[in-house]
Design an enzyme around this catalytic site. Structure first.
Site, mmCIF file in Angstrom:
data_model
loop_
_atom_site.group_PDB
_atom_site.id
_atom_site.type_symbol
_atom_site.label_atom_id
_atom_site.label_comp_id
_atom_site.label_asym_id
_atom_site.label_seq_id
_atom_site.Cartn_x
_atom_site.Cartn_y
_atom_site.Cartn_z
ATOM 1 N N ASP A 75 0.824 -1.211 0.000
ATOM 2 C CA ASP A 75 0.000 0.000 0.000
ATOM 3 C C ASP A 75 0.859 1.263 0.000
ATOM 4 O O ASP A 75 0.482 2.280 -0.581
ATOM 5 C CB ASP A 75 -0.924 0.008 1.221
ATOM 6 C CG ASP A 75 -2.085 -0.966 1.054
ATOM 7 O OD1 ASP A 75 -2.338 -1.403 -0.087
ATOM 8 O OD2 ASP A 75 -2.738 -1.284 2.071
ATOM 9 N N GLY A 76 2.035 1.212 0.635
ATOM 10 C CA GLY A 76 2.919 2.376 0.655
ATOM 11 C C GLY A 76 3.341 2.785 -0.741
ATOM 12 O O GLY A 76 3.410 3.981 -1.060
ATOM 13 N N ASP A 150 -4.238 9.672 5.015
ATOM 14 C CA ASP A 150 -4.513 10.517 6.171
ATOM 15 C C ASP A 150 -3.498 11.632 6.330
ATOM 16 O O ASP A 150 -2.371 11.568 5.841
ATOM 17 C CB ASP A 150 -4.544 9.680 7.456
ATOM 18 C CG ASP A 150 -3.382 8.699 7.576
ATOM 19 O OD1 ASP A 150 -2.249 9.093 7.258
ATOM 20 O OD2 ASP A 150 -3.604 7.548 7.978
ATOM 21 N N ARG A 160 4.765 13.385 24.803
ATOM 22 C CA ARG A 160 4.421 14.804 24.766
ATOM 23 C C ARG A 160 2.986 14.963 24.275
ATOM 24 O O ARG A 160 2.521 14.180 23.449
ATOM 25 C CB ARG A 160 5.350 15.561 23.813
ATOM 26 C CG ARG A 160 6.794 15.599 24.255
ATOM 27 C CD ARG A 160 7.011 16.614 25.339
ATOM 28 N NE ARG A 160 8.420 16.794 25.634
ATOM 29 C CZ ARG A 160 8.879 17.697 26.497
ATOM 30 N NH1 ARG A 160 8.057 18.496 27.133
ATOM 31 N NH2 ARG A 160 10.174 17.793 26.722
ATOM 32 N N THR A 190 -8.966 2.236 7.015
ATOM 33 C CA THR A 190 -8.475 0.909 7.415
ATOM 34 C C THR A 190 -6.992 0.942 7.759
ATOM 35 O O THR A 190 -6.358 -0.117 7.861
ATOM 36 C CB THR A 190 -8.720 -0.111 6.283
ATOM 37 O OG1 THR A 190 -8.207 0.406 5.051
ATOM 38 C CG2 THR A 190 -10.202 -0.412 6.133
ATOM 39 N N ALA A 191 -6.444 2.133 7.941
ATOM 40 C CA ALA A 191 -5.014 2.275 8.254
ATOM 41 C C ALA A 191 -4.850 2.804 9.689
ATOM 42 O O ALA A 191 -5.385 2.231 10.635
ATOM 43 C CB ALA A 191 -4.352 3.191 7.225
ATOM 44 N N LEU A 194 -8.002 3.289 11.856
ATOM 45 C CA LEU A 194 -8.598 2.070 12.415
ATOM 46 C C LEU A 194 -7.913 1.672 13.710
ATOM 47 O O LEU A 194 -8.569 1.344 14.701
ATOM 48 C CB LEU A 194 -8.495 0.938 11.389
ATOM 49 C CG LEU A 194 -9.071 -0.423 11.808
ATOM 50 C CD1 LEU A 194 -10.581 -0.337 11.970
ATOM 51 C CD2 LEU A 194 -8.706 -1.490 10.786
#
Length: 294
Positions: A75-76, A150, A160, A190-191, A194
């Site tokens: 997917d990347g 995203d 932090r 879905t990444a 999720l």
């Protein structure tokens, strides 16, 4: 069964440095050339796949010359290629040489049987929208990027918290102290979203989901809104460190207290090519280990 336009000029794009991707690209190159079609490979310092008689051209030329990009990797690889080629509108087909592979439909062992029918016009097309994030510092733009999955605001340091304000269409929504915020498309649901407790959004929904990361309150929950909302995130001036903004986990923009992040849909959508038997919920069942039909 109707047949769509066949593909004539195909770009093969693989994960750089991957021997597995090289092997599949070799098979694809021979297969496509045996069908009398043209094969192109990206020519750059990053991509170097010495494959047959394929022509090597720049990414810009691929967008202008080819009518299909076959991406070999996980997917990347699909995320990066989508951002690189988005302005060309070039359709993309994924061959999975990665792990989960939500965006890559075809397994390497299926290349011989499933790719030729697609090249002949037996496929479906699906459009998915991207997000565009831009960072403003004292009203001056200091960085921007597109994102398929995203846009994530995060501290950049361990243990932090970030203090920020959220606005939608210039209307105040909330202020929050947390480890950050995930702003996800349906593709990205879905990444990271999720794993952060966000909902799964079907690809056809025109929805953005905002998922707080470890908020310092029990009442903060994910929010789903129409994709046309203009989202602004303002980093508090009181932050003692400089957080960061991630687009698809691949493009990182450094932030400072007082910065404003504007997120909205990108005007050009990603076009995915699927085999005729593609079923999104079958993909979910397979990748997420859901139960089978009783």
């Amino acid at each position: 069964m109707s047949t769509l336009k066949p593909f004539k000029k195909i770009a093969l794009i693989g994960k750089p440095g991957s021997q597995a991707a090289q092997e599949t690209i070799d098979v694809l190159c021979e297969q496509i050339q045996n069908l009398g079609l043209e094969v192109f490979l990206p020519q750059s310092d990053t991509y170097d796949f010495p494959t047959g008689n394929a022509k090597k051209i720049s990414f810009e030329q691929i967008g202008k010359t080819c009518d299909l990009a076959i991406v070999v990797g996980g997917d990347g690889s699909m995320l990066k290629t989508a951002r690189d080629l988005i302005d060309s509108g070039l359709p993309m087909l994924g061959i999975n040489r990665g792990h989960l592979g939500f965006l890559t439909d075809i397994r390497p062992t299926e290349v011989d049987t499933r790719v030729p029918p697609i090249l002949e016009g037996q496929y479906t097309l699906e459009n998915r929208f991207l997000l565009h994030a831009e960072v403003f510092r004292k009203e001056k733009s200091v960085g921007s990027s597109n994102a398929v999955n995203d846009v994530v605001l995060y501290p950049g340091e361990i243990a932090r918290m970030i203090h920020f304000e959220l606005y939608m269409d210039q209307k105040f929504v909330y202020s929050q102290r947390s480890d950050g915020l995930i702003v996800s498309t349906p593709t990205g649901s879905t990444a990271y979203s999720l794993s952060g407790g966000g909902p799964i959004l079907a690809p056809q929904t025109d929805t953005i989901v905002l998922v707080p990361m470890c908020p310092h309150t029990l009442t903060s929950r994910p929010i789903a809104v129409n994709k046309e909302k203009v989202i602004d995130i303002v980093i508090s001036e009181t932050n003692r460190h400089n957080p960061q903004l991630s687009c698809d986990g691949q493009v990182i923009i450094s932030l400072r207290p007082g910065d404003r992040i504007r997120i909205k849909p990108y005007p050009i959508e990603m076009c995915l090519v699927h085999p005729l038997d593609y079923d999104y919920f079958e993909v979910l069942r397979t990748k997420l280990g859901w139960g089978q039909k009783l």
